[in-house]
Design a protein around this motif. Structure first.
Motif, mmCIF file in Angstrom:
data_model
loop_
_atom_site.group_PDB
_atom_site.id
_atom_site.type_symbol
_atom_site.label_atom_id
_atom_site.label_comp_id
_atom_site.label_asym_id
_atom_site.label_seq_id
_atom_site.Cartn_x
_atom_site.Cartn_y
_atom_site.Cartn_z
ATOM 1 N N ASN A 21 0.790 -1.213 0.000
ATOM 2 C CA ASN A 21 0.000 0.000 0.000
ATOM 3 C C ASN A 21 0.835 1.282 0.000
ATOM 4 O O ASN A 21 0.493 2.236 -0.668
ATOM 5 C CB ASN A 21 -0.946 0.002 1.201
ATOM 6 C CG ASN A 21 -2.024 1.053 1.092
ATOM 7 O OD1 ASN A 21 -2.426 1.398 -0.009
ATOM 8 N ND2 ASN A 21 -2.472 1.545 2.207
ATOM 9 N N GLU A 60 3.777 3.951 -0.692
ATOM 10 C CA GLU A 60 4.776 4.256 -1.717
ATOM 11 C C GLU A 60 6.003 4.855 -1.035
ATOM 12 O O GLU A 60 6.246 6.050 -1.090
ATOM 13 C CB GLU A 60 4.184 5.214 -2.752
ATOM 14 C CG GLU A 60 3.067 4.584 -3.548
ATOM 15 C CD GLU A 60 2.558 5.507 -4.637
ATOM 16 O OE1 GLU A 60 3.243 6.480 -4.982
ATOM 17 O OE2 GLU A 60 1.455 5.241 -5.133
ATOM 18 N N THR A 61 6.737 3.992 -0.380
ATOM 19 C CA THR A 61 7.943 4.395 0.338
ATOM 20 C C THR A 61 9.099 3.513 -0.100
ATOM 21 O O THR A 61 8.899 2.461 -0.716
ATOM 22 C CB THR A 61 7.744 4.259 1.863
ATOM 23 O OG1 THR A 61 7.375 2.910 2.159
ATOM 24 C CG2 THR A 61 6.668 5.197 2.370
ATOM 25 N N LYS A 85 9.965 -0.448 4.246
ATOM 26 C CA LYS A 85 9.039 -1.580 4.213
ATOM 27 C C LYS A 85 9.639 -2.857 4.794
ATOM 28 O O LYS A 85 8.942 -3.856 4.937
ATOM 29 C CB LYS A 85 8.597 -1.845 2.776
ATOM 30 C CG LYS A 85 7.789 -0.722 2.167
ATOM 31 C CD LYS A 85 7.401 -1.074 0.759
ATOM 32 C CE LYS A 85 6.574 0.022 0.127
ATOM 33 N NZ LYS A 85 6.123 -0.340 -1.206
#
Length: 139
Positions: A87, A89-90, A95
């Motif tokens: 989900n 956007e890093t 993550k």
């Protein structure tokens, strides 16, 4: 205790340790990025950690309900971690805790549901508990 049960005991303890380390990391990670500690959230997380220890103890002594409940909770945690991984956007480094959670909980699910050594260890634990309940020692 036969060799398969000993292997099951060792692997079970390693899986439990991994689960507890993920829980500790989650608590630390949540509070480390905040400017100050949220007392209410910290208390909630400590209670969750204690409940995790409790359910792992009941699995260890051979309670089937605790194993089944844990599998359901680990599946939900894995789904949540996959959602978190896909989900946001890093960068991948941000993550990485989700990847570790997916790995640890997936291994735990496999171990609790399909591992022959775990089944043998739990069978040993259950028969030992039954013998202790049938022959209580009174001082």
């Amino acid at each position: 205790m036969n060799e398969l049960a000993k292997k099951g005991k060792y692997r079970t303890l390693l899986v439990f340790l991994s689960i507890l380390l993920v829980s500790i990391h989650t608590i630390y990670f949540y509070h480390s990025v905040r400017p100050e500690i949220e007392t209410k959230k910290l208390i909630q997380q400590i209670i969750r950690f204690c409940l995790t220890i409790g359910i792992l103890y009941f699995i260890y002594i051979g309670k089937n309900w605790a194993k089944n409940l844990s599998i359901i909770l680990f599946i939900l945690a894995t789904i949540g971690a996959i959602y978190g991984l896909l989900n946001f956007e890093t960068p991948l480094i941000i993550k990485s805790p989700f990847i570790v959670m997916i790995m640890v909980y997936s291994i735990a699910i496999y171990h609790l549901q399909f591992s022959k050594s775990f089944k043998e260890f739990i069978k040993f634990q259950q028969t030992t508990n039954q013998k202790n309940n049938q022959n209580p020692t009174h001082p």
